[in-house]
Write a protein that holds these residues in place. Structure first.
Motif, short mmCIF file in Angstrom:
data_model
loop_
_atom_site.label_atom_id
_atom_site.label_comp_id
_atom_site.label_asym_id
_atom_site.label_seq_id
_atom_site.Cartn_x
_atom_site.Cartn_y
_atom_site.Cartn_z
N ASN A 222 55.93 42.67 44.95
CA ASN A 222 54.55 42.82 44.49
C ASN A 222 54.51 43.58 43.17
O ASN A 222 54.98 44.72 43.09
CB ASN A 222 53.71 43.57 45.54
N TYR B 256 51.87 44.68 41.59
CA TYR B 256 50.73 45.60 41.49
C TYR B 256 50.41 46.19 42.86
O TYR B 256 50.73 45.62 43.91
CB TYR B 256 49.49 44.85 40.96
N ARG B 257 49.77 47.35 42.83
CA ARG B 257 49.17 47.94 44.02
C ARG B 257 47.65 47.93 43.80
O ARG B 257 47.18 48.30 42.74
CB ARG B 257 49.65 49.37 44.25
N THR C 87 46.92 49.97 52.59
CA THR C 87 48.09 50.49 51.88
C THR C 87 47.70 51.51 50.82
O THR C 87 48.52 52.35 50.43
CB THR C 87 48.88 49.35 51.22
N HIS C 88 46.46 51.47 50.34
CA HIS C 88 46.04 52.44 49.32
C HIS C 88 45.96 53.85 49.89
O HIS C 88 46.03 54.82 49.14
CB HIS C 88 44.68 52.02 48.74
N THR D 275 49.18 42.23 47.32
CA THR D 275 48.07 42.06 46.39
C THR D 275 48.37 40.87 45.49
O THR D 275 49.52 40.49 45.31
CB THR D 275 47.84 43.32 45.53
#
Length: 359
Positions: free
Chosen positions: A74, A76-77, A91-92, A137
């Motif tokens: 991934n 990006y977060r 996950t944030h 994401t």
């Protein structure tokens, strides 16, 4: 944590799906905005903020029996598409951020991911198997247009002829057809495009910054015409809101050139359940109770059941009927399986040569 926990006015969150920004489950304190009378000017709308992280490891391992891949990637977060149903929102909380509006507005980019991927592909004993790109994401969310991290990762994979499976609802993937088409010709790539609904108004409400459904179907067509095998992902299916569209979505995807299709029912793990209920109450108050009652029927009486084998399919009579409808329509339209990807073409990255060349 400096995020607002209370319901945030609509004029501060244009183009966002979540209605609040409650603290994540690991935070010891929760803060709530309160007007004490000193506030003279209205607060500005929330803007997207992007920070960068230092990436030491690009690949994540997976051993879930429900998922057909053992490694993912991934770039990006967080995700600006802002889909209210996104299973990755929790996950944030690991970052000390809220799975609510923070997930949509406070993004983290991984510019070092391509270099880290090269190191991992070249590690001693590495065994090539398909990498799933974009599992948490969307790799083609709006910031990819400028950041180009997804493209850099694809360049690494193409250079070393490594198989990859992409999942997206972003039409920016068309930009990378110059990489994807040659990889597809060698059996190194397949793509899943998510089509949740054909209703543009509903799509705008629940996935506010994602491309419109018609535009995603156009992406399926363009990928297919370029020789890239495409799966239409009818996910998540939201009971009493989008489940009546299953056959229509499959027909539209087949007409656009999709070779296969898949279905996943709505999942509401951890903080997503409250976020989704608040969204329903605001957007569809007339059917909110019906939707949630049906969701609980699919998950054994709870908002969510994480049990292997049923968390993505649901259980009970409604789940059985939904799957039967999907299977019947998919067979009628010829939406079968996707071709297997090749691993025998993999080229191990060469370690830098310490000896300087004379040429």
């Amino acid at each position: 944590m400096d995020a607002e926990g209370s319901h945030i006015p609509t004029d501060r969150r244009p183009g966002r799906a979540a209605t609040a920004n409650a603290a994540g489950r690991f935070e010891p304190y929760a803060r709530e905005a309160l007007n004490d009378g000193w506030e003279r000017e209205p607060l500005p709308p929330l803007r997207t903020e992007v920070t960068e992280e230092r990436t030491r490891k690009a690949l994540a391992a997976n051993d879930s029996p429900d998922i057909p891949f053992d490694r993912s990637l991934n770039p990006y977060r967080g995700c600006e598409h802002g889909c209210i149903y996104c299973y990755a929102r929790p996950t944030h909380a690991w970052l000390g951020l809220s799975p609510g509006l923070d997930f949509e507005t406070r993004l983290i980019a991984k510019p070092g991911a391509p270099a880290a991927l090269v190191r991992e592909l070249g590690a001693k004993g590495y065994v090539p198997r398909p990498i799933a790109l974009g599992t948490a994401t969307d790799p083609y969310q709006p910031i990819e247009r400028d950041r180009r991290i997804t493209r850099a990762l694809l360049e690494v994979l193409r250079s070393h002829r490594h198989p990859v499976v992409l999942a997206t609802r972003g039409t920016l993937i068309e930009r990378d057809l110059d990489l994807l088409a040659p990889m597809a010709a060698e059996g190194l790539v397949k793509v899943g495009v998510s089509v949740t609904t054909l209703d543009p108004s509903l799509s705008r409400a629940m996935e506010p910054r994602a491309p419109a459904p018609a535009r995603r179907l156009q992406t399926i067509r363009r990928l297919s015409e370029a020789g890239v095998p495409v799966r239409a992902m009818v996910s998540p299916v939201i009971p009493a809101l989008t489940d009546h569209e299953i056959e229509a979505i499959l027909a539209a995807a087949s007409d656009a050139g999709a070779r296969a299709a898949s279905l996943i029912v709505l999942r509401l793990p951890r903080e997503i359940a409250d976020l989704f209920r608040d969204w329903l109450d605001e957007r569809f108050p007339d059917r909110a109770a019906r939707v949630m009652n049906r969701v609980r029927e699919l998950h054994g009486g709870s908002d969510y059941d994480s049990g292997w084998g049923t968390r993505m399919t649901g259980q009970g009579e409604w789940a059985r009927l939904m799957r039967a409808r999907f299977d019947l329509a998919a067979r009628r339209l010829g939406l079968g399986g996707m071709p297997p990807l090749r691993t025998d073409l993999f080229r191990v990255p060469r370690a830098p040569d310490p000896q300087l060349s004379l040429f």
